[in-house]
Every structure is written in structure tokens, then in C-alpha cells.
Write a protein that holds these residues in place. Structure first.
Motif, PDB file in Angstrom:
ATOM      1  N   MET A 252       0.850  -1.176   0.000  1.00 31.79           N
ATOM      2  CA  MET A 252       0.000   0.000   0.000  1.00 31.79           C
ATOM      3  C   MET A 252       0.897   1.240   0.000  1.00 31.79           C
ATOM      4  N   ASP A 253       0.703   2.109  -0.990  1.00 25.95           N
ATOM      5  CA  ASP A 253       1.465   3.349  -1.069  1.00 25.95           C
ATOM      6  C   ASP A 253       1.044   4.290   0.054  1.00 25.95           C
ATOM      7  N   LEU A 254       1.918   5.217   0.376  1.00 25.79           N
ATOM      8  CA  LEU A 254       1.623   6.204   1.410  1.00 25.79           C
ATOM      9  C   LEU A 254       0.370   7.007   1.067  1.00 25.79           C
ATOM     10  N   ILE A 255       0.200   7.357  -0.202  1.00 25.09           N
ATOM     11  CA  ILE A 255      -0.970   8.141  -0.619  1.00 25.09           C
ATOM     12  C   ILE A 255      -2.277   7.367  -0.419  1.00 25.09           C
ATOM     13  N   ASP A 256      -2.215   6.043  -0.431  1.00 18.82           N
ATOM     14  CA  ASP A 256      -3.415   5.241  -0.190  1.00 18.82           C
ATOM     15  C   ASP A 256      -3.978   5.465   1.210  1.00 18.82           C
ATOM     16  N   TRP A 257      -3.146   5.874   2.134  1.00 21.22           N
ATOM     17  CA  TRP A 257      -3.594   6.130   3.497  1.00 21.22           C
ATOM     18  C   TRP A 257      -4.443   7.400   3.595  1.00 21.22           C
ATOM     19  N   VAL A 258      -4.425   8.242   2.574  1.00 22.35           N
ATOM     20  CA  VAL A 258      -5.224   9.475   2.582  1.00 22.35           C
ATOM     21  C   VAL A 258      -6.721   9.167   2.667  1.00 22.35           C
ATOM     22  N   GLN A 259      -7.124   8.023   2.154  1.00 21.63           N
ATOM     23  CA  GLN A 259      -8.548   7.686   2.185  1.00 21.63           C
ATOM     24  C   GLN A 259      -9.077   7.549   3.613  1.00 21.63           C
ATOM     25  N   TRP A 260      -8.242   7.163   4.564  1.00 21.42           N
ATOM     26  CA  TRP A 260      -8.707   6.960   5.939  1.00 21.42           C
ATOM     27  C   TRP A 260      -8.988   8.271   6.656  1.00 21.42           C
ATOM     28  N   PRO A 261      -8.076   9.251   6.636  1.00 21.59           N
ATOM     29  CA  PRO A 261      -8.452  10.529   7.253  1.00 21.59           C
ATOM     30  C   PRO A 261      -9.606  11.197   6.502  1.00 21.59           C
ATOM     31  N   ALA A 262      -9.683  11.002   5.184  1.00 18.49           N
ATOM     32  CA  ALA A 262     -10.800  11.558   4.416  1.00 18.49           C
ATOM     33  C   ALA A 262     -12.114  10.972   4.906  1.00 18.49           C
ATOM     34  N   MET A 263     -12.140   9.683   5.153  1.00 16.98           N
ATOM     35  CA  MET A 263     -13.354   9.027   5.639  1.00 16.98           C
ATOM     36  C   MET A 263     -13.703   9.508   7.043  1.00 16.98           C
ATOM     37  N   VAL A 264     -12.714   9.609   7.921  1.00 19.16           N
ATOM     38  CA  VAL A 264     -12.966  10.048   9.299  1.00 19.16           C
ATOM     39  C   VAL A 264     -13.494  11.480   9.311  1.00 19.16           C
ATOM     40  N   VAL A 265     -12.879  12.371   8.554  1.00 18.72           N
ATOM     41  CA  VAL A 265     -13.330  13.764   8.505  1.00 18.72           C
ATOM     42  C   VAL A 265     -14.743  13.844   7.938  1.00 18.72           C
ATOM     43  N   THR A 266     -15.052  13.050   6.939  1.00 14.57           N
ATOM     44  CA  THR A 266     -16.396  13.044   6.359  1.00 14.57           C
ATOM     45  C   THR A 266     -17.434  12.613   7.388  1.00 14.57           C
ATOM     46  N   VAL A 267     -17.146  11.558   8.134  1.00 16.82           N
ATOM     47  CA  VAL A 267     -18.099  11.051   9.135  1.00 16.82           C
ATOM     48  C   VAL A 267     -18.283  12.056  10.275  1.00 16.82           C
ATOM     49  N   ILE A 268     -17.205  12.624  10.765  1.00 18.28           N
ATOM     50  CA  ILE A 268     -17.310  13.622  11.836  1.00 18.28           C
ATOM     51  C   ILE A 268     -18.090  14.843  11.350  1.00 18.28           C
ATOM     52  N   SER A 269     -17.836  15.271  10.139  1.00 23.17           N
ATOM     53  CA  SER A 269     -18.555  16.416   9.582  1.00 23.17           C
ATOM     54  C   SER A 269     -20.040  16.120   9.440  1.00 23.17           C
ATOM     55  N   ALA A 270     -20.356  14.912   9.025  1.00 22.59           N
ATOM     56  CA  ALA A 270     -21.766  14.524   8.907  1.00 22.59           C
ATOM     57  C   ALA A 270     -22.448  14.567  10.272  1.00 22.59           C
ATOM     58  N   TRP A 271     -21.733  14.207  11.312  1.00 25.62           N
ATOM     59  CA  TRP A 271     -22.288  14.271  12.666  1.00 25.62           C
ATOM     60  C   TRP A 271     -22.555  15.731  13.059  1.00 25.62           C
ATOM     61  N   PHE A 272     -21.588  16.613  12.803  1.00 19.00           N
ATOM     62  CA  PHE A 272     -21.699  18.014  13.194  1.00 19.00           C
ATOM     63  C   PHE A 272     -22.735  18.781  12.376  1.00 19.00           C
ATOM     64  N   ILE A 273     -22.996  18.377  11.157  1.00 19.81           N
ATOM     65  CA  ILE A 273     -23.907  19.131  10.296  1.00 19.81           C
ATOM     66  C   ILE A 273     -25.336  19.120  10.851  1.00 19.81           C
ATOM     67  N   GLY A 274     -25.675  18.122  11.632  1.00 24.23           N
ATOM     68  CA  GLY A 274     -27.014  18.035  12.202  1.00 24.23           C
ATOM     69  C   GLY A 274     -27.199  18.845  13.476  1.00 24.23           C
ATOM     70  N   SER A 275     -26.182  19.574  13.876  1.00 22.76           N
ATOM     71  CA  SER A 275     -26.246  20.336  15.116  1.00 22.76           C
ATOM     72  C   SER A 275     -27.183  21.536  14.999  1.00 22.76           C
ATOM     73  N   GLN A 276     -27.786  21.911  16.102  1.00 23.42           N
ATOM     74  CA  GLN A 276     -28.607  23.117  16.174  1.00 23.42           C
ATOM     75  C   GLN A 276     -27.729  24.360  16.335  1.00 23.42           C
ATOM     76  N   ARG A 277     -26.489  24.168  16.705  1.00 22.98           N
ATOM     77  CA  ARG A 277     -25.584  25.289  16.947  1.00 22.98           C
ATOM     78  C   ARG A 277     -24.889  25.701  15.651  1.00 22.98           C
ATOM     79  N   PRO A 278     -25.019  26.969  15.275  1.00 24.75           N
ATOM     80  CA  PRO A 278     -24.410  27.438  14.025  1.00 24.75           C
ATOM     81  C   PRO A 278     -22.894  27.222  13.960  1.00 24.75           C
ATOM     82  N   ARG A 279     -22.211  27.387  15.074  1.00 29.25           N
ATOM     83  CA  ARG A 279     -20.752  27.216  15.070  1.00 29.25           C
ATOM     84  C   ARG A 279     -20.381  25.780  14.710  1.00 29.25           C
ATOM     85  N   ARG A 280     -21.115  24.813  15.224  1.00 25.29           N
ATOM     86  CA  ARG A 280     -20.830  23.416  14.889  1.00 25.29           C
ATOM     87  C   ARG A 280     -21.126  23.122  13.423  1.00 25.29           C
ATOM     88  N   ARG A 281     -22.174  23.742  12.894  1.00 27.26           N
ATOM     89  CA  ARG A 281     -22.462  23.549  11.470  1.00 27.26           C
ATOM     90  C   ARG A 281     -21.354  24.149  10.614  1.00 27.26           C
TER      91      ARG A 281
END
Length: 82
Positions: A1-30
């Protein structure tokens, strides 16, 4: 596995965390969610380019535009509520 292949994992984690925050009632979290989505779009494009996943690159560019739109709309609603 090339080093660049590891980029998919932080991309997935950031996407999931962002999806969690987007549902917040607080504008700062959105706002954090939109910044996270924009970061994940960039990470997915980097990984997609390396993997020749051109459909993914097009999708992420479209999603980037949608996230920028949501960011702007959320920012305006934050200013209007002040």
C-alpha cells in the motif's frame, strides 16, 4: 500500500465527523462541519487522482460546490440572527 493510499482513511474520518456536526442546532458546529466537508473533499480528490478514480473526483468537486453553498447560507443565517 502506497503512502498516498492512506489518505482515504483521514478523508473518511473527517467526512463522518462532519456529517455528525452538520445536524447540530448550533451554528458554530455547522460551520465546523462545512469546513470539515471541504477538507474531506480535498482529501478525496487527492486520493482519487492517485487512484485514477475520475468519477470520484467529479463527485467531490460537485459536493465541494454544494458545501460552499451551505457554508455561505449558514454564514448569512448566523449574521441575520445576531
Amino acid at each position: 500500500m502506497d503512502l498516498i493510499d492512506w489518505v482515504q482513511w483521514p478523508a473518511m474520518v473527517v467526512t463522518v465527523i462532519s456529517a455528525w456536526f452538520i445536524g447540530s442546532q448550533r451554528p458554530r458546529r455547522r460551520m465546523i462541519a462545512f469546513w470539515g466537508f471541504i477538507l474531506s473533499n480535498a482529501l478525496w480528490v487527492v486520493w482519487g487522482w492517485h487512484s485514477n478514480a475520475f468519477g470520484l473526483i467529479v463527485l467531490e468537486c460537485i459536493l465541494l460546490g454544494m458545501n460552499a453553498r451551505g457554508f455561505m447560507k449558514n454564514q448569512r443565517s448566523n449574521q441575520a440572527s445576531r
